[in-house]
Design a protein around this motif. Sequence first.
Motif, mmCIF file in Angstrom:
data_model
loop_
_atom_site.group_PDB
_atom_site.id
_atom_site.type_symbol
_atom_site.label_atom_id
_atom_site.label_comp_id
_atom_site.label_asym_id
_atom_site.label_seq_id
_atom_site.Cartn_x
_atom_site.Cartn_y
_atom_site.Cartn_z
ATOM 1 N N GLU A 169 -53.228 17.296 18.801
ATOM 2 C CA GLU A 169 -52.616 17.382 20.117
ATOM 3 C C GLU A 169 -53.010 18.715 20.760
ATOM 4 O O GLU A 169 -52.548 19.770 20.338
ATOM 5 C CB GLU A 169 -51.093 17.268 20.006
ATOM 6 N N HIS A 170 -53.851 18.635 21.745
ATOM 7 C CA HIS A 170 -54.397 19.841 22.361
ATOM 8 C C HIS A 170 -53.927 19.921 23.813
ATOM 9 O O HIS A 170 -54.358 19.119 24.653
ATOM 10 C CB HIS A 170 -55.922 19.831 22.292
ATOM 11 N N PRO A 171 -53.053 20.873 24.128
ATOM 12 C CA PRO A 171 -52.552 20.974 25.501
ATOM 13 C C PRO A 171 -53.669 21.357 26.460
ATOM 14 O O PRO A 171 -54.632 22.040 26.083
ATOM 15 C CB PRO A 171 -51.505 22.092 25.404
ATOM 16 N N PRO A 172 -53.569 20.906 27.721
ATOM 17 C CA PRO A 172 -54.618 21.245 28.692
ATOM 18 C C PRO A 172 -54.702 22.736 28.994
ATOM 19 O O PRO A 172 -55.759 23.233 29.386
ATOM 20 C CB PRO A 172 -54.218 20.447 29.940
ATOM 21 N N VAL A 173 -53.579 23.444 28.813
ATOM 22 C CA VAL A 173 -53.560 24.898 28.993
ATOM 23 C C VAL A 173 -53.109 25.524 27.673
ATOM 24 O O VAL A 173 -52.012 25.241 27.189
ATOM 25 C CB VAL A 173 -52.617 25.330 30.132
ATOM 26 N N TRP A 198 -55.761 31.468 33.479
ATOM 27 C CA TRP A 198 -57.103 32.050 33.456
ATOM 28 C C TRP A 198 -58.066 31.029 32.857
ATOM 29 O O TRP A 198 -57.661 30.160 32.097
ATOM 30 C CB TRP A 198 -57.117 33.328 32.613
ATOM 31 N N VAL A 199 -59.340 31.181 33.167
ATOM 32 C CA VAL A 199 -60.374 30.269 32.672
ATOM 33 C C VAL A 199 -61.406 31.057 31.875
ATOM 34 O O VAL A 199 -61.811 32.159 32.270
ATOM 35 C CB VAL A 199 -61.062 29.518 33.836
ATOM 36 N N VAL A 200 -61.828 30.489 30.746
ATOM 37 C CA VAL A 200 -62.828 31.128 29.885
ATOM 38 C C VAL A 200 -64.206 31.021 30.527
ATOM 39 O O VAL A 200 -64.641 29.939 30.938
ATOM 40 C CB VAL A 200 -62.841 30.464 28.501
ATOM 41 N N GLY A 201 -64.896 32.155 30.612
ATOM 42 C CA GLY A 201 -66.227 32.187 31.205
ATOM 43 C C GLY A 201 -67.304 31.686 30.258
ATOM 44 O O GLY A 201 -67.084 31.475 29.062
ATOM 45 N N ASP A 274 -56.690 33.674 16.609
ATOM 46 C CA ASP A 274 -57.355 32.491 16.061
ATOM 47 C C ASP A 274 -57.533 31.412 17.125
ATOM 48 O O ASP A 274 -58.579 30.758 17.206
ATOM 49 C CB ASP A 274 -56.566 31.937 14.876
ATOM 50 N N LEU A 275 -56.512 31.222 17.960
ATOM 51 C CA LEU A 275 -56.628 30.258 19.059
ATOM 52 C C LEU A 275 -57.719 30.682 20.037
ATOM 53 O O LEU A 275 -58.511 29.858 20.506
ATOM 54 C CB LEU A 275 -55.298 30.151 19.797
ATOM 55 N N ALA A 276 -57.770 31.962 20.347
ATOM 56 C CA ALA A 276 -58.768 32.469 21.287
ATOM 57 C C ALA A 276 -60.185 32.233 20.769
ATOM 58 O O ALA A 276 -61.114 31.997 21.545
ATOM 59 C CB ALA A 276 -58.542 33.955 21.561
ATOM 60 N N ALA A 277 -60.341 32.280 19.442
ATOM 61 C CA ALA A 277 -61.657 32.057 18.846
ATOM 62 C C ALA A 277 -62.131 30.618 19.020
ATOM 63 O O ALA A 277 -63.316 30.337 18.843
ATOM 64 C CB ALA A 277 -61.621 32.410 17.357
ATOM 65 N N GLN A 278 -61.216 29.718 19.368
ATOM 66 C CA GLN A 278 -61.580 28.315 19.561
ATOM 67 C C GLN A 278 -61.728 27.949 21.040
ATOM 68 O O GLN A 278 -61.929 26.779 21.375
ATOM 69 C CB GLN A 278 -60.526 27.408 18.911
ATOM 70 N N LEU A 279 -61.658 28.932 21.928
ATOM 71 C CA LEU A 279 -61.719 28.648 23.358
ATOM 72 C C LEU A 279 -63.172 28.453 23.816
ATOM 73 O O LEU A 279 -63.963 29.387 23.829
ATOM 74 C CB LEU A 279 -61.084 29.781 24.158
ATOM 75 N N ALA A 280 -63.493 27.241 24.200
ATOM 76 C CA ALA A 280 -64.824 26.955 24.734
ATOM 77 C C ALA A 280 -64.877 27.341 26.213
ATOM 78 O O ALA A 280 -63.849 27.392 26.890
ATOM 79 C CB ALA A 280 -65.143 25.469 24.567
ATOM 80 N N PRO A 281 -66.064 27.648 26.742
ATOM 81 C CA PRO A 281 -66.180 27.920 28.176
ATOM 82 C C PRO A 281 -65.547 26.805 29.001
ATOM 83 O O PRO A 281 -65.725 25.614 28.719
ATOM 84 C CB PRO A 281 -67.696 27.994 28.389
ATOM 85 N N GLY A 282 -64.784 27.209 30.008
ATOM 86 C CA GLY A 282 -64.075 26.249 30.842
ATOM 87 C C GLY A 282 -62.652 26.000 30.411
ATOM 88 O O GLY A 282 -61.877 25.399 31.166
ATOM 89 N N SER A 283 -62.273 26.437 29.201
ATOM 90 C CA SER A 283 -60.893 26.270 28.746
ATOM 91 C C SER A 283 -59.951 27.075 29.624
ATOM 92 O O SER A 283 -60.283 28.164 30.088
ATOM 93 C CB SER A 283 -60.741 26.741 27.295
ATOM 94 N N GLU A 284 -58.751 26.555 29.814
ATOM 95 C CA GLU A 284 -57.757 27.232 30.641
ATOM 96 C C GLU A 284 -56.657 27.774 29.735
ATOM 97 O O GLU A 284 -56.195 27.099 28.816
ATOM 98 C CB GLU A 284 -57.170 26.266 31.667
ATOM 99 N N ILE A 285 -56.248 29.015 29.991
ATOM 100 C CA ILE A 285 -55.244 29.654 29.144
ATOM 101 C C ILE A 285 -54.160 30.294 30.014
ATOM 102 O O ILE A 285 -54.345 30.556 31.196
ATOM 103 C CB ILE A 285 -55.860 30.708 28.191
ATOM 104 N N ARG A 286 -53.033 30.556 29.344
ATOM 105 C CA ARG A 286 -51.932 31.292 29.971
ATOM 106 C C ARG A 286 -51.424 32.296 28.949
ATOM 107 O O ARG A 286 -51.309 31.985 27.754
ATOM 108 C CB ARG A 286 -50.804 30.333 30.374
ATOM 109 N N PHE A 287 -51.125 33.514 29.379
ATOM 110 C CA PHE A 287 -50.544 34.523 28.501
ATOM 111 C C PHE A 287 -49.020 34.410 28.514
ATOM 112 O O PHE A 287 -48.412 34.169 29.555
ATOM 113 C CB PHE A 287 -50.926 35.939 28.946
ATOM 114 N N ARG A 288 -48.446 34.591 27.332
ATOM 115 C CA ARG A 288 -46.977 34.634 27.207
ATOM 116 C C ARG A 288 -46.601 35.970 26.582
ATOM 117 O O ARG A 288 -47.079 36.323 25.512
ATOM 118 C CB ARG A 288 -46.462 33.485 26.344
ATOM 119 N N ALA A 289 -45.725 36.731 27.259
ATOM 120 C CA ALA A 289 -45.331 38.040 26.766
ATOM 121 C C ALA A 289 -44.436 37.895 25.560
ATOM 122 O O ALA A 289 -43.542 37.054 25.524
ATOM 123 C CB ALA A 289 -44.629 38.820 27.867
ATOM 124 N N ARG A 290 -44.659 38.739 24.580
ATOM 125 C CA ARG A 290 -43.826 38.763 23.371
ATOM 126 C C ARG A 290 -42.828 39.904 23.486
ATOM 127 O O ARG A 290 -43.227 41.030 23.768
ATOM 128 C CB ARG A 290 -44.717 38.960 22.131
#
Length: 290
Positions: A169-173, A198-201, A274-290
């Motif tokens: 199950e891979h969320p779109p963001v 944000w979008v991965v370049g 580890d998640l960031a290492a799997q981000l392909a170009p075009g992937s969309e991400i959101r930061f969550r503050a800890r």
Amino acid sequence: MTTVTVVATGPLATIQDLGRSGYAHLGVPCSGGADRASLRLANRLVGNRESAATIESTLGGLRVRADGNALAVVTGADAVVRVNGTPVGLGAAVVLRAGDELSVDPPRWGLRNYLAVRGGFDVTPVLGSRSTDTLSGLGPAPLAADTRLPVGSETDEWPPTQSAPPNTEHPPVVELEAHAGPRTDHLVTASALYAGTWVVGADANRVGVRLDRPGDSPHPLLEHRPDAGELRSEGVAHGSVQVPPSGRPVLFLADHPVTGGYPVVAVLSAESVDLAAQLAPGSEIRFRAR
């Protein structure tokens, strides 16, 4: 001695373990697997020490041939794994007989896969690690077709299970958890990092992931405070989120430089690296503050 022969590498395949830590003061990056959780899991599933050397493949296309009997497993990106053309399952250890060919299809999600064999790959270590460092050039060269890799003896006890069904199950963001960095005061509005997505370049690699705003984003890029002044170069941690003058954040991965002169405004949690290492170009991400 059992060996495994590389038949094809895909876009990039390298030998990776958990890296050469302890040399940052000499300017040597840690390197190692970009997605360390997947590397560790692969080793556990074949009964290796977690630090054993694996093959990290990028965007699939990896094909290897067993030259003797071997226990093997592939973890990481959501890809079809095959033995002699038949799907065998991701995260499931399989016995390879002499002449069997294992292959990894291009991932349906993610970027990097990890192939472990029981015993690990016994290439010559450099500064205590068998990892290929693409930034400094330390370690073995990236793999090429017809390379024969000896299987070593980095074994541990047999694992209680030899399969770990992957999460498909891979969320779109993708959400990345981040702690505040030491230089948030160098941005006009540090909280803007957490606003919107944000979008991965296209220039993402093992050194880092460069981000940009989606084309329709109402949120601005990040802006340096004009009165903050220039920073001296300082140590940069694994998972740091650095902001160059362009305002486009860079996430530092395994082969990142040990120092940098741009402000680090956040640091990702280990799981998020580890998640960031799997981000392909075009992937969309959101930061969550800890």
